[in-house]
Structure formats: structure tokens, C-alpha cells
Motif scaffolding. Structure first.
Motif, PDB file in Angstrom:
ATOM      1  N   LEU A 416       0.826  -1.205   0.000  1.00 38.44           N
ATOM      2  CA  LEU A 416       0.000   0.000   0.000  1.00 38.44           C
ATOM      3  C   LEU A 416       0.867   1.265   0.000  1.00 38.44           C
ATOM      4  O   LEU A 416       1.860   1.345   0.727  1.00 38.44           O
ATOM      5  N   LYS A 417       0.470   2.227  -0.804  1.00 38.95           N
ATOM      6  CA  LYS A 417       1.160   3.512  -0.877  1.00 38.95           C
ATOM      7  C   LYS A 417       0.345   4.632  -0.249  1.00 38.95           C
ATOM      8  O   LYS A 417       0.836   5.749  -0.070  1.00 38.95           O
ATOM      9  N   GLU A 418      -0.905   4.324   0.081  1.00 38.38           N
ATOM     10  CA  GLU A 418      -1.779   5.304   0.737  1.00 38.38           C
ATOM     11  C   GLU A 418      -2.820   4.549   1.551  1.00 38.38           C
ATOM     12  O   GLU A 418      -3.141   3.387   1.281  1.00 38.38           O
ATOM     13  N   GLY A 419      -3.353   5.221   2.565  1.00 41.26           N
ATOM     14  CA  GLY A 419      -4.500   4.721   3.291  1.00 41.26           C
ATOM     15  C   GLY A 419      -4.306   3.416   4.041  1.00 41.26           C
ATOM     16  O   GLY A 419      -3.200   3.070   4.484  1.00 41.26           O
ATOM     17  N   ALA A 420      -5.396   2.679   4.177  1.00 47.40           N
ATOM     18  CA  ALA A 420      -5.390   1.428   4.933  1.00 47.40           C
ATOM     19  C   ALA A 420      -6.551   0.552   4.476  1.00 47.40           C
ATOM     20  O   ALA A 420      -7.542   1.042   3.920  1.00 47.40           O
ATOM     21  N   ILE A 421      -6.400  -0.746   4.712  1.00 49.03           N
ATOM     22  CA  ILE A 421      -7.505  -1.687   4.513  1.00 49.03           C
ATOM     23  C   ILE A 421      -7.728  -2.437   5.822  1.00 49.03           C
ATOM     24  O   ILE A 421      -6.797  -2.614   6.611  1.00 49.03           O
ATOM     25  N   ALA A 422      -8.962  -2.863   6.047  1.00 47.50           N
ATOM     26  CA  ALA A 422      -9.282  -3.546   7.308  1.00 47.50           C
ATOM     27  C   ALA A 422     -10.412  -4.533   7.079  1.00 47.50           C
ATOM     28  O   ALA A 422     -11.176  -4.430   6.116  1.00 47.50           O
ATOM     29  N   SER A 423     -10.516  -5.495   8.005  1.00 50.86           N
ATOM     30  CA  SER A 423     -11.525  -6.542   7.885  1.00 50.86           C
ATOM     31  C   SER A 423     -11.808  -7.168   9.246  1.00 50.86           C
ATOM     32  O   SER A 423     -10.925  -7.244  10.097  1.00 50.86           O
ATOM     33  N   SER A 424     -13.058  -7.587   9.446  1.00 47.73           N
ATOM     34  CA  SER A 424     -13.372  -8.396  10.631  1.00 47.73           C
ATOM     35  C   SER A 424     -13.382  -9.869  10.271  1.00 47.73           C
ATOM     36  O   SER A 424     -13.751 -10.715  11.086  1.00 47.73           O
ATOM     37  N   ALA A 434      -6.072  -4.983  10.370  1.00 48.92           N
ATOM     38  CA  ALA A 434      -5.891  -3.859   9.451  1.00 48.92           C
ATOM     39  C   ALA A 434      -4.416  -3.648   9.155  1.00 48.92           C
ATOM     40  O   ALA A 434      -3.546  -3.973   9.972  1.00 48.92           O
ATOM     41  N   VAL A 435      -4.142  -3.091   7.992  1.00 48.55           N
ATOM     42  CA  VAL A 435      -2.783  -2.709   7.615  1.00 48.55           C
ATOM     43  C   VAL A 435      -2.867  -1.382   6.870  1.00 48.55           C
ATOM     44  O   VAL A 435      -3.814  -1.143   6.116  1.00 48.55           O
ATOM     45  N   GLY A 436      -1.881  -0.508   7.131  1.00 50.03           N
ATOM     46  CA  GLY A 436      -1.944   0.802   6.487  1.00 50.03           C
ATOM     47  C   GLY A 436      -0.643   1.554   6.529  1.00 50.03           C
ATOM     48  O   GLY A 436       0.343   1.118   7.128  1.00 50.03           O
ATOM     49  N   VAL A 437      -0.663   2.714   5.892  1.00 48.01           N
ATOM     50  CA  VAL A 437       0.572   3.498   5.731  1.00 48.01           C
ATOM     51  C   VAL A 437       0.823   4.443   6.898  1.00 48.01           C
ATOM     52  O   VAL A 437       1.935   4.955   7.058  1.00 48.01           O
ATOM     53  N   ASP A 438      -0.209   4.711   7.712  1.00 50.92           N
ATOM     54  CA  ASP A 438      -0.026   5.600   8.874  1.00 50.92           C
ATOM     55  C   ASP A 438      -1.094   5.301   9.913  1.00 50.92           C
ATOM     56  O   ASP A 438      -2.127   4.686   9.611  1.00 50.92           O
ATOM     57  N   SER A 441      -4.797   6.528   9.255  1.00 50.73           N
ATOM     58  CA  SER A 441      -5.545   5.719   8.284  1.00 50.73           C
ATOM     59  C   SER A 441      -5.960   4.390   8.892  1.00 50.73           C
ATOM     60  O   SER A 441      -7.088   3.911   8.688  1.00 50.73           O
ATOM     61  N   ILE A 442      -5.045   3.768   9.642  1.00 50.70           N
ATOM     62  CA  ILE A 442      -5.358   2.490  10.292  1.00 50.70           C
ATOM     63  C   ILE A 442      -6.512   2.673  11.266  1.00 50.70           C
ATOM     64  O   ILE A 442      -7.454   1.867  11.291  1.00 50.70           O
ATOM     65  N   CYS A 443      -6.475   3.735  12.055  1.00 51.47           N
ATOM     66  CA  CYS A 443      -7.543   4.004  13.027  1.00 51.47           C
ATOM     67  C   CYS A 443      -8.876   4.214  12.314  1.00 51.47           C
ATOM     68  O   CYS A 443      -9.910   3.677  12.740  1.00 51.47           O
ATOM     69  N   LYS A 444      -8.846   4.953  11.230  1.00 50.21           N
ATOM     70  CA  LYS A 444     -10.068   5.225  10.474  1.00 50.21           C
ATOM     71  C   LYS A 444     -10.670   3.933   9.921  1.00 50.21           C
ATOM     72  O   LYS A 444     -11.887   3.720   9.947  1.00 50.21           O
ATOM     73  N   ASN A 451     -18.026   0.535  13.339  1.00 55.29           N
ATOM     74  CA  ASN A 451     -19.322   1.159  13.053  1.00 55.29           C
ATOM     75  C   ASN A 451     -20.275   0.202  12.352  1.00 55.29           C
ATOM     76  O   ASN A 451     -21.480   0.203  12.615  1.00 55.29           O
ATOM     77  N   ALA A 452     -19.726  -0.624  11.464  1.00 53.60           N
ATOM     78  CA  ALA A 452     -20.556  -1.558  10.696  1.00 53.60           C
ATOM     79  C   ALA A 452     -20.867  -2.828  11.474  1.00 53.60           C
ATOM     80  O   ALA A 452     -21.655  -3.656  11.017  1.00 53.60           O
ATOM     81  N   LYS A 453     -20.253  -2.984  12.648  1.00 56.78           N
ATOM     82  CA  LYS A 453     -20.361  -4.239  13.410  1.00 56.78           C
ATOM     83  C   LYS A 453     -19.896  -5.423  12.561  1.00 56.78           C
ATOM     84  O   LYS A 453     -20.473  -6.506  12.599  1.00 56.78           O
ATOM     85  N   GLY A 454     -18.843  -5.193  11.800  1.00 58.95           N
ATOM     86  CA  GLY A 454     -18.266  -6.238  10.975  1.00 58.95           C
ATOM     87  C   GLY A 454     -18.345  -5.918   9.500  1.00 58.95           C
ATOM     88  O   GLY A 454     -19.354  -5.414   9.013  1.00 58.95           O
ATOM     89  N   GLY A 455     -17.235  -6.190   8.797  1.00 59.11           N
ATOM     90  CA  GLY A 455     -17.204  -5.953   7.363  1.00 59.11           C
ATOM     91  C   GLY A 455     -15.783  -5.889   6.856  1.00 59.11           C
ATOM     92  O   GLY A 455     -14.837  -6.272   7.553  1.00 59.11           O
ATOM     93  N   ILE A 456     -15.635  -5.405   5.636  1.00 60.41           N
ATOM     94  CA  ILE A 456     -14.327  -5.152   5.048  1.00 60.41           C
ATOM     95  C   ILE A 456     -14.344  -3.738   4.492  1.00 60.41           C
ATOM     96  O   ILE A 456     -15.387  -3.251   4.052  1.00 60.41           O
ATOM     97  N   CYS A 457     -13.192  -3.072   4.527  1.00 61.25           N
ATOM     98  CA  CYS A 457     -13.178  -1.683   4.074  1.00 61.25           C
ATOM     99  C   CYS A 457     -11.839  -1.302   3.477  1.00 61.25           C
ATOM    100  O   CYS A 457     -10.816  -1.960   3.703  1.00 61.25           O
ATOM    101  N   ALA A 458     -11.873  -0.212   2.724  1.00 61.51           N
ATOM    102  CA  ALA A 458     -10.667   0.421   2.197  1.00 61.51           C
ATOM    103  C   ALA A 458     -10.794   1.920   2.418  1.00 61.51           C
ATOM    104  O   ALA A 458     -11.852   2.505   2.158  1.00 61.51           O
ATOM    105  N   ILE A 459      -9.727   2.518   2.915  1.00 61.97           N
ATOM    106  CA  ILE A 459      -9.684   3.957   3.173  1.00 61.97           C
ATOM    107  C   ILE A 459      -8.500   4.526   2.403  1.00 61.97           C
ATOM    108  O   ILE A 459      -7.342   4.234   2.734  1.00 61.97           O
ATOM    109  N   SER A 460      -8.755   5.325   1.371  1.00 62.87           N
ATOM    110  CA  SER A 460      -7.668   5.967   0.635  1.00 62.87           C
ATOM    111  C   SER A 460      -7.648   7.452   0.994  1.00 62.87           C
ATOM    112  O   SER A 460      -8.434   7.903   1.837  1.00 62.87           O
ATOM    113  N   THR A 461      -6.789   8.205   0.335  1.00 66.50           N
ATOM    114  CA  THR A 461      -6.735   9.647   0.616  1.00 66.50           C
ATOM    115  C   THR A 461      -7.984  10.368   0.120  1.00 66.50           C
ATOM    116  O   THR A 461      -8.317  11.455   0.595  1.00 66.50           O
ATOM    117  N   SER A 462      -8.686   9.748  -0.829  1.00 69.17           N
ATOM    118  CA  SER A 462      -9.844  10.433  -1.423  1.00 69.17           C
ATOM    119  C   SER A 462     -11.169   9.681  -1.281  1.00 69.17           C
ATOM    120  O   SER A 462     -12.229  10.252  -1.506  1.00 69.17           O
TER     121      SER A 462
END
Length: 540
Positions: A416-424, A434-438, A441-444, A451-462
Motif C-alpha cells: 500500500l502507498k496510501e491509506g489502509a484496509i481492514a476486515s473483521s 488492518a494494515v496501512g501506511v499511517d 488511516s489504520i484508526c479510520k 461502526n458496521a459491526k463487521g465488514g471489510i473496508c478500504a480507506i484511501s486519501t480520497s
């Protein structure tokens, strides 16, 4: 009902033009008969080891996709949902699966929690196994991941094995890399299969010592190429499985793909089909037909014996897939979950240190096995941070069952070069990973899962994208096509953020799987899977 085509008799190794008569869901006659139909009739495919939950679909929705590819049955370990919900999870899977004609065969999870080094949502002890093993809906004792417990004669582990033997039910194995005297003892305990072989020689030794070897080709772990050359000689003692298959992959194919690949390599089609269609029935004593008179009419019609494109699928004589149309009804169900942690702060992901060197998990694309490497640390304001230049990124596992401090580690090859990804979806206990660049982003990303009570997500700069998994935090309540497309979009987004992994979310989900060496992270800390002990992130 009559079916006409080229009948594939795997047991007698012959193909002939014929007709099959089906009455009350059973094959009552098979006769040779000349006709103009050039399609092929053969027994349905069986996935010999799968966690349905990894498709992110409940069983009734999984079935709708599987029958499109000629799969009529699975040998299913409900280990994932049971780690979250306990016995209620097994009951949910059995009940949901029974409402479709598809032949699910569920086992009793042998390792819940998988180890004592992580936090899970439930415990299945030997008394619970005793009860489950007596249930006719439970077909086998699912993968014994606690191989150290077998090797060191752990009393509780041996009791679980004993209850399976008492009920004359097979015991599945899980012994990656186990060789020599250790695998001999493991087999002697009564464990009869392994789907974790990742080298030819490892699988050969297990076969020679009497084990059945299951060739796994899933979304993350891919062992087909390493093991397929064993099939010509050992086809009587091998099976195919996917183990874990994400929904976007399941839309494209299933066991039929492995048959096509094997035949393309020049392997004998009868041997390949014995592995795909017959061996699981014989080993697990499944109530699945094998295209013989008197059998349940569990059969498929395929276009040819090269690509195995499925035209029709019959289960108990019922036409469940017909030239692109799925005839399996929707099933209503109540969402069950177990999610009890609060949102985190950015400061929760700090790791105060002055260490110049750190232990890093090296993720291998297409493998569950990881390496331990030593890397230079990157420190800012006394906090260990991600080093995107060297692709050494911060990762975390957060307890989802209780409020606790996040565990921190570092991982290589996520890219990853930006953001973070996470999963339950985090095997085996399904905490948040979760794994991320900072840290921000990891916290987000972690909080998006909370918030979703479980899921998968991606958080980028945009952009921010989350796919909710409200069933135990690991499965969707939507249909396969919907979740498959949503997952594919997330997968694409993770790759746009820099990941070079073939299946970044599937790979991420296994980075907390402590029973596979060498280095993993649980919610309690960094763990060495070779000596089964916690280890330090910092190298002094």
C-alpha cells in the motif's frame, strides 16, 4: 424423468451414449442408447474442505453460486462462525443449509478457539464435541489445527479425537510442513486427511504414510501446481478443495476449474473425476450420488470434458441449475452477531520504541505460510511507523469481543502507498485486522469496521468504502452476485492503493492465523508459529 448424453462411468472408466431414468429423486435405470445428444453426464463435483463463511455468503446463497459450476455438495467446516458464536453458529449453518436442496456436510470444529493465544467469541470443549459428534447432521471432526496438542498428548485434544472415533466419524487434519516422526504420530492419532501441504515431498510423505491429501486451490492459498503431479499415481487417495474462496472468485468457478486445469496438463480424465466426484463420498460416507443405479440423482450435464462448462445441475433429481438459471429459492434468516468493542483513537496505534531493528511478517502471495524477517525500523517522535519506501507497513489486530489495547506488528508485501484496509474476517477468531501506511488511516479503517459491526473496508486519501458483513461479522445477508461485485470493487480499490497481492483481503484475513507458521499477529501480540510462543516486535 429421462436424461440423455454421453454417460461418464468413472468407476468402470468408460464413456458411452446412454439414457438415465430418474424417479423420486433416485436413478432407477441406466441404459446404453444411441441418440444425437453430445453433452456429457457425470456425477456432481464435491468441495472436500471449505469454510462456507469465507465466501461471505450464508449457505443458501453459497449454494446458488456453487451449482452454476456443477458443485452439488461440500464438506464444510463451520469453524469461522463457531469462533464467533459457538454452537449457535453450527446450528445456524445447518438450519440455513437444510432449506436448500444443496448437500452441505458440516463438521464439528475441533479448535475453538484455535489457540489459547488469541481472543475468540466462544469455546468448544470436549464435552461440546461429545454432543456434536452424536448429532447425525455432523459428519466428521473438522480440521485438528492444534497439532502440537496431538504431538504432546494434550488431554482435551485427545478426548475430542476419541469422541469422533466413538461415533465412527472421520477426523480431518491440518498439519502444514509436519514431517518425519511428528507426522507419523499425528496420523497414528486417527487423523486421516490434510489440505495444508504446500510442497510435493511433504504431500508424498503423507500419502505414503496413509493420509488422504486434499489439493487446495482457494483465493489466497494455491497449492494446485505444487501437488497436482502426485495425482496420476495417488488419485485413489486425493481430493480437491478450495478451503477459503471469496465471492468474486466463486462467481467465476469452483472445483470445475481444477478439473479443467488437470485435464489440460494431460492427466487422465477418469482419475481427475474420481478425485473431484467420488473420493469425498467414499471417505466421508456422504449421502451423495455417484451416477450408479439406486443412487440419489446428483449429477451434472457439461458441454465437454475439457472445460467442464456446466449446462445443468441436478440434486436429488431436482433441476437446480438450468442453462444460466438457478432454481434455488431465497431463504429468510435472522442475523446473528457478536461485536462488543468501542471505536479507537489514533494514539491507540502508537508503538513507543527506540529499537533500530524489528521483526517483520513477510506475506507470501498465494500462501498462508509467512516468513520472519528482520528489518530496519522507522521511528518518528518515538513511534514506530510504516515505511512505504521499503514496503514495511504497520498492521494491527483489535479484539472485537472486548475493549482492549490493539496489538501492533509490521508486515511486508502488502504494497500500500496510501491509506489502509481492514476486515473483521480474521482467521481464526475474527478479530479486526488492518494494515496501512499511517496510524490515522489504520484508526479510520478499524473504526469503519466497528461502526458496521463487521465488514471489510478500504480507506484511501480520497475515498472510503465499506462492505458490511452483519452475519457474525463475517458474512453478508445479500445475494452472491451483489456481494461478489462489492468485494471485487474493494479488491480493485486496494490494488489501486498499491497492493500487488493477488487477493489482498484474503491474504490479510490469514495474517492472524497463528496455527500456520512462521510469524503472525493475534490480538494479544506477535506470535511465532514454529515454537508456538509469543515473540517480541523489537530486536535488541
Amino acid at each position: 424423468m429421462k436424461l440423455q448424453g454421453n454417460i461418464v462411468d468413472i468407476q468402470k472408466q468408460r464413456i458411452y451414449k446412454g439414457e438415465i431414468i430418474i424417479e423420486s429423486g433416485k436413478i432407477v435405470a441406466i441404459t446404453e442408447k444411441n441418440h444425437s445428444n453430445n453433452n456429457y453426464i457425470l456425477p456432481g463435483f464435491i468441495d472436500a474442505h471449505i469454510h462456507i463463511e469465507s465466501s461471505m455468503l450464508v449457505p443458501s446463497e453459497f449454494a446458488k453460486l456453487a451449482v452454476c459450476h456443477g458443485t452439488v455438495s461440500t464438506v464444510s467446516d463451520p469453524h469461522e462462525i463457531v469462533n464467533v458464536l459457538g454452537v449457535k453458529g453450527v446450528e445456524f449453518m445447518i438450519d440455513n443449509g437444510k432449506q436448500t436442496p444443496f448437500k452441505f456436510n458440516f463438521g464439528a470444529p475441533s479448535c475453538v478457539p484455535a489457540t489459547s493465544f488469541e481472543s475468540a467469541g466462544a469455546v468448544i470443549d470436549s464435552e461440546a464435541i461429545k454432543t456434536l459428534m452424536a448429532n447425525p447432521d455432523i459428519k466428521y471432526l473438522a480440521e485438528m489445527m492444534n497439532y502440537p496438542g496431538v504431538l504432546f498428548d494434550d488431554e482435551e485434544v485427545l478426548k475430542k479425537i476419541a469422541w469422533a472415533k466413538h461415533n465412527n466419524k472421520p477426523i480431518d487434519g491440518h498439519a502444514p510442513g509436519l514431517r518425519g516422526d511428528d507426522i507419523t504420530k499425528y496420523i497414528a492419532a486417527g487423523i486421516s486427511t490434510d489440505h495444508e501441504c504446500f510442497t510435493y515431498n511433504e504431500a508424498l510423505e503423507k500419502l505414503q504414510k496413509g493420509m488422504k491429501v486434499i489439493i487446495r486451490e482457494g483465493s489466497a492459498a494455491k497449492n494446485f501446481n505444487a501437488l497436482i503431479d502426485l495425482l496420476p499415481e495417488h488419485f485413489e487417495n486425493m481430493m480437491f478443495c478450495s478451503d477459503d474462496k471469496h465471492p468474486d472468485d466463486l462467481l467465476l468457478g469452483h472445483i470445475n476449474q481444477l478439473c479443467a486445469r488437470a485435464v489440460a496438463r494431460g492427466l487422465d480424465v477418469f482419475k481427475v473425476l474420481q478425485v473431484a466426484c467420488l473420493n469425498p463420498v467414499n471417505h466421508y460416507n456422504l449421502d451423495v450420488g455417484t451416477l450408479q443405479i439406486g443412487d440419489d440423482a446428483d449429477c451434472i450435464i457439461v458441454e465437454d470434458l475439457k472445460h467442464f462448462k456446466t449446462l445443468q445441475t441436478y440434486i436429488n433429481g431436482e433441476l437446480v441449475y438450468d442453462f444460466g438459471k438457478v432454481n434455488i429459492k431465497d431463504v429468510t434468516f435472522k442475523n446473528l452477531n457478536n461485536f462488543n468493542c468501542n471505536k479507537k483513537e489514533v494514539s491507540d496505534f502508537r508503538f513507543e520504541s527506540s529499537a533500530q531493528k524489528i521483526r517483520v511478517i513477510e506475506c507470501n502471495d498465494g500462501e498462508l505460510v509467512t516468513n520472519e524477517i528482520i528489518a530496519d525500523s522507522l521511528i518518528k517522535n518515538g513511534n514506530l511507523i510504516s515505511n512505504t519506501d521499503n514496503d514495511v507497513l504497520k498492521m494491527t489486530v483489535v479484539n472485537r469481543y472486548n475493549n482492549a489495547k490493539p496489538a501492533i506488528a509490521f508486515i511486508k508485501n502488502f504494497g500500500l502507498k496510501e491509506g489502509a484496509i481492514a476486515s473483521s474476517v480474521g482467521h481464526d477468531s475474527h478479530n479486526i485486522i488492518a494494515v496501512g501506511v499511517d496510524d490515522a488511516s489504520i484508526c479510520k479503517a478499524v473504526n469503519a469496521i466497528v461502526n458496521a459491526k463487521g465488514g471489510i473496508c478500504a480507506i484511501s486519501t480520497s475515498r472510503e468504502k465499506t462492505v458490511a458483513l452483519p452475519v457474525a461479522g463475517i458474512m453478508s445477508d445479500k445475494d452472491g452476485e451483489t456481494i461478489g461485485k462489492q468485494y471485487a470493487q474493494l479488491d480493485k480499490m486496494a490494488k489501486q492503493m498499491g497492493s500487488k497481492l493477488n487477493a489482498p483481503y484474503m491474504s490479510l484475513s490469514f495474517m492472524a492465523l497463528l496455527v500456520i507458521p512462521a510469524l503472525k499477529l493475534s490480538d494479544k501480540g506477535l506470535f511465532n508459529g514454529k515454537n508456538f510462543k509469543f515473540t517480541k516486535l523489537e530486536v535488541s
